[in-house]
Motif scaffolding. Structure first.
Motif, PDB file in Angstrom:
ATOM      1  N   ILE A  47      34.497  75.352  20.932  1.00 31.80           N
ATOM      2  CA  ILE A  47      34.303  73.948  20.596  1.00 31.80           C
ATOM      3  C   ILE A  47      33.244  73.775  19.505  1.00 31.80           C
ATOM      4  N   GLU A  48      32.315  74.699  19.419  1.00 33.88           N
ATOM      5  CA  GLU A  48      31.282  74.621  18.383  1.00 33.88           C
ATOM      6  C   GLU A  48      31.857  74.729  16.978  1.00 33.88           C
ATOM      7  N   ASP A  49      33.046  75.292  16.859  1.00 33.53           N
ATOM      8  CA  ASP A  49      33.702  75.441  15.565  1.00 33.53           C
ATOM      9  C   ASP A  49      34.744  74.351  15.305  1.00 33.53           C
ATOM     10  N   ALA A  50      34.818  73.398  16.196  1.00 33.98           N
ATOM     11  CA  ALA A  50      35.805  72.328  16.091  1.00 33.98           C
ATOM     12  C   ALA A  50      35.095  70.981  16.088  1.00 33.98           C
ATOM     13  N   ILE A  51      35.832  69.945  15.792  1.00 36.23           N
ATOM     14  CA  ILE A  51      35.327  68.585  15.965  1.00 36.23           C
ATOM     15  C   ILE A  51      35.719  68.143  17.365  1.00 36.23           C
ATOM     16  N   ASP A  52      34.733  67.734  18.132  1.00 37.18           N
ATOM     17  CA  ASP A  52      34.955  67.273  19.493  1.00 37.18           C
ATOM     18  C   ASP A  52      35.581  65.884  19.432  1.00 37.18           C
ATOM     19  N   TYR A  53      36.820  65.768  19.836  1.00 33.87           N
ATOM     20  CA  TYR A  53      37.505  64.484  19.682  1.00 33.87           C
ATOM     21  C   TYR A  53      36.924  63.397  20.571  1.00 33.87           C
ATOM     22  N   ARG A  54      36.130  63.761  21.579  1.00 37.38           N
ATOM     23  CA  ARG A  54      35.428  62.739  22.363  1.00 37.38           C
ATOM     24  C   ARG A  54      34.414  62.006  21.491  1.00 37.38           C
ATOM     25  N   LYS A  55      33.795  62.742  20.569  1.00 35.56           N
ATOM     26  CA  LYS A  55      32.836  62.114  19.651  1.00 35.56           C
ATOM     27  C   LYS A  55      33.549  61.223  18.633  1.00 35.56           C
ATOM     28  N   VAL A  56      34.723  61.645  18.201  1.00 33.41           N
ATOM     29  CA  VAL A  56      35.521  60.818  17.291  1.00 33.41           C
ATOM     30  C   VAL A  56      35.872  59.506  17.982  1.00 33.41           C
ATOM     31  N   GLN A  57      36.350  59.595  19.217  1.00 32.11           N
ATOM     32  CA  GLN A  57      36.701  58.393  19.969  1.00 32.11           C
ATOM     33  C   GLN A  57      35.476  57.499  20.148  1.00 32.11           C
ATOM     34  N   GLY A  58      34.311  58.087  20.344  1.00 26.27           N
ATOM     35  CA  GLY A  58      33.088  57.310  20.503  1.00 26.27           C
ATOM     36  C   GLY A  58      32.757  56.495  19.264  1.00 26.27           C
ATOM     37  N   VAL A  59      32.969  57.068  18.096  1.00 18.44           N
ATOM     38  CA  VAL A  59      32.737  56.335  16.845  1.00 18.44           C
ATOM     39  C   VAL A  59      33.683  55.152  16.755  1.00 18.44           C
ATOM     40  N   VAL A  60      34.960  55.389  17.019  1.00 16.67           N
ATOM     41  CA  VAL A  60      35.954  54.316  16.941  1.00 16.67           C
ATOM     42  C   VAL A  60      35.632  53.232  17.976  1.00 16.67           C
ATOM     43  N   ARG A  61      35.306  53.638  19.176  1.00 14.42           N
ATOM     44  CA  ARG A  61      34.961  52.692  20.243  1.00 14.42           C
ATOM     45  C   ARG A  61      33.753  51.836  19.861  1.00 14.42           C
ATOM     46  N   ASP A  62      32.740  52.449  19.261  1.00 18.40           N
ATOM     47  CA  ASP A  62      31.543  51.704  18.859  1.00 18.40           C
ATOM     48  C   ASP A  62      31.868  50.636  17.820  1.00 18.40           C
TER      49      ASP A  62
END
Length: 124
Positions: A47-62
């Protein structure tokens, strides 16, 4: 270029120009496509080499859950800008924001806006 796609994330918010849109929550959805290389993540399975899609969703949600905007175009621009700022390894983003049931006096399947933005501010 590879893509990480989060499809049809669903939210409830109060955006729009009509007074009723400020008073009542409405459904919104968003799809984002992040253009980047996924080769390192694919090879390492870390996961350290990927974009965590939970963080992507958090940006959109915000953004969608944040302060009221009159236009879905504004929501899309803010989502794109924040994603590019949060994830510098992303070359470009495609953001689609959908308002499936705007309070209008005619029937249709909803309205959406879809934009593409690149690092450095370019649109295409």
């Amino acid at each position: 270029m590879d893509k990480l796609i989060l499809r049809e994330m669903h939210f409830s918010a109060r955006h729009g120009v009509l007074p009723a849109e400020a008073e009542n929550d409405q459904p919104f959805s968003a799809t984002v496509e992040l253009e980047l290389s996924t080769a390192r993540a694919g090879a390492s399975d870390r996961i350290e080499d990927a974009i965590d899609y939970r963080k992507v969703q958090g940006v959109v949600r915000d953004v969608i859950g944040g302060s009221r905007k009159h236009l879905i175009e504004t929501l899309a621009e803010q989502i794109a800008g924040r994603l590019l700022a949060a994830f510098p390894e992303v070359h470009a983003v495609v953001v689609e924001v959908v308002k499936p049931r705007p309070p209008v006096d005619f029937q249709f399947a909803g309205v959406s806006v879809k934009i593409r933005r690149e690092q450095g501010g370019a649109a295409r």
